[in-house]
Design a protein around this motif. Structure first.
Motif, PDB file in Angstrom:
ATOM      1  N   GLY A  74       0.790  -1.227   0.000  1.00  0.00           N
ATOM      2  CA  GLY A  74       0.000   0.000   0.000  1.00  0.00           C
ATOM      3  C   GLY A  74       0.822   1.278   0.000  1.00  0.00           C
ATOM      4  O   GLY A  74       0.275   2.370  -0.097  1.00  0.00           O
ATOM      5  N   GLU A  75       2.140   1.180   0.084  1.00  0.00           N
ATOM      6  CA  GLU A  75       3.010   2.354   0.142  1.00  0.00           C
ATOM      7  C   GLU A  75       3.462   2.761  -1.268  1.00  0.00           C
ATOM      8  O   GLU A  75       3.587   1.921  -2.151  1.00  0.00           O
ATOM      9  N   ALA A  76       3.718   4.046  -1.454  1.00  0.00           N
ATOM     10  CA  ALA A  76       4.267   4.546  -2.713  1.00  0.00           C
ATOM     11  C   ALA A  76       5.612   5.201  -2.431  1.00  0.00           C
ATOM     12  O   ALA A  76       5.718   6.046  -1.547  1.00  0.00           O
ATOM     13  N   ALA A  77       6.640   4.783  -3.158  1.00  0.00           N
ATOM     14  CA  ALA A  77       7.959   5.421  -3.076  1.00  0.00           C
ATOM     15  C   ALA A  77       8.002   6.478  -4.170  1.00  0.00           C
ATOM     16  O   ALA A  77       7.805   6.167  -5.342  1.00  0.00           O
ATOM     17  N   GLU A  78       8.243   7.740  -3.774  1.00  0.00           N
ATOM     18  CA  GLU A  78       8.205   8.842  -4.746  1.00  0.00           C
ATOM     19  C   GLU A  78       9.596   9.346  -5.061  1.00  0.00           C
ATOM     20  O   GLU A  78      10.433   9.492  -4.178  1.00  0.00           O
ATOM     21  N   PHE A  79       9.805   9.614  -6.361  1.00  0.00           N
ATOM     22  CA  PHE A  79      11.098  10.077  -6.852  1.00  0.00           C
ATOM     23  C   PHE A  79      10.905  11.260  -7.786  1.00  0.00           C
ATOM     24  O   PHE A  79       9.864  11.398  -8.426  1.00  0.00           O
ATOM     25  N   LEU A  80      11.941  12.074  -7.884  1.00  0.00           N
ATOM     26  CA  LEU A  80      11.995  13.180  -8.821  1.00  0.00           C
ATOM     27  C   LEU A  80      13.207  12.941  -9.711  1.00  0.00           C
ATOM     28  O   LEU A  80      14.287  12.598  -9.213  1.00  0.00           O
ATOM     29  N   CYS A  81      13.019  13.118 -11.021  1.00  0.00           N
ATOM     30  CA  CYS A  81      14.159  13.003 -11.921  1.00  0.00           C
ATOM     31  C   CYS A  81      14.285  14.277 -12.745  1.00  0.00           C
ATOM     32  O   CYS A  81      13.306  14.978 -12.988  1.00  0.00           O
ATOM     33  N   GLU A  82      15.524  14.548 -13.144  1.00  0.00           N
ATOM     34  CA  GLU A  82      15.831  15.728 -13.936  1.00  0.00           C
ATOM     35  C   GLU A  82      17.214  15.522 -14.544  1.00  0.00           C
ATOM     36  O   GLU A  82      17.968  14.642 -14.109  1.00  0.00           O
ATOM     37  N   PRO A  83      17.564  16.324 -15.547  1.00  0.00           N
ATOM     38  CA  PRO A  83      18.920  16.230 -16.073  1.00  0.00           C
ATOM     39  C   PRO A  83      19.939  16.449 -14.956  1.00  0.00           C
ATOM     40  O   PRO A  83      19.683  17.183 -13.999  1.00  0.00           O
ATOM     41  N   GLY A  84      21.090  15.826 -15.088  1.00  0.00           N
ATOM     42  CA  GLY A  84      22.118  15.895 -14.045  1.00  0.00           C
ATOM     43  C   GLY A  84      22.900  17.183 -14.007  1.00  0.00           C
ATOM     44  O   GLY A  84      23.883  17.285 -13.282  1.00  0.00           O
ATOM     45  N   GLY A  85      22.500  18.168 -14.773  1.00  0.00           N
ATOM     46  CA  GLY A  85      23.187  19.456 -14.782  1.00  0.00           C
ATOM     47  C   GLY A  85      22.743  20.261 -15.988  1.00  0.00           C
ATOM     48  O   GLY A  85      21.876  19.830 -16.753  1.00  0.00           O
ATOM     49  N   PRO A  86      23.357  21.403 -16.194  1.00  0.00           N
ATOM     50  CA  PRO A  86      22.994  22.234 -17.337  1.00  0.00           C
ATOM     51  C   PRO A  86      23.488  21.625 -18.651  1.00  0.00           C
ATOM     52  O   PRO A  86      24.327  20.717 -18.645  1.00  0.00           O
ATOM     53  N   ALA A  87      22.999  22.137 -19.746  1.00  0.00           N
ATOM     54  CA  ALA A  87      23.407  21.643 -21.062  1.00  0.00           C
ATOM     55  C   ALA A  87      24.922  21.721 -21.240  1.00  0.00           C
ATOM     56  O   ALA A  87      25.524  20.848 -21.876  1.00  0.00           O
ATOM     57  N   SER A  88      25.555  22.720 -20.647  1.00  0.00           N
ATOM     58  CA  SER A  88      27.007  22.877 -20.778  1.00  0.00           C
ATOM     59  C   SER A  88      27.789  21.734 -20.123  1.00  0.00           C
ATOM     60  O   SER A  88      28.931  21.483 -20.464  1.00  0.00           O
TER      61      SER A  88
END
Length: 107
Positions: A74-88
């Motif tokens: 019944g539990e939900a593990a929540e995550f956030l993802c995004e690029p690991g840094g700027p385009a540079s």
């Protein structure tokens, strides 16, 4: 008759903003198997059996660092993802730090 425990879930949100990987999907790998794809600004929920799991996101030959965690019925593990840094920073990560190309954080 035995009652099945309710499924647990993994919830992943992909951050909006920025241009890096905006038009590309990340592959969601759960326990070494592709479970889904997540696009820019999307939120997905994946049912999983309760217990220990490993989560990793991939794009081409790059990835996030692997995350091992447990979820109860019944539990939900929540995550956030995004690029690991700027385009540079992308070129350096593609060449030398491929497992930091995507940032994966438990929230």
């Amino acid at each position: 008759m035995t009652q099945q425990p309710p499924d647990a879930a993994i919830v992943i949100s992909r951050k909006r903003g920025g241009w890096r990987d905006r038009a590309r999907s990340y592959l969601v790998m759960v326990d070494g198997q592709q479970a889904a794809k997540i696009r820019h600004g999307q939120r997905i929920q994946l049912p999983v059996p309760p217990g220990e799991h490993e989560l990793c996101l991939k794009i081409a030959w790059c990835s996030s660092r692997s995350f091992t965690f447990g979820v109860r019925p019944g539990e939900a593990a929540e995550f956030l993802c995004e690029p690991g840094g700027p385009a540079s920073a992308a070129l350096g990560q593609v060449l030398a730090d491929t497992d930091a190309y995507i940032r994966l954080t438990r929230v």
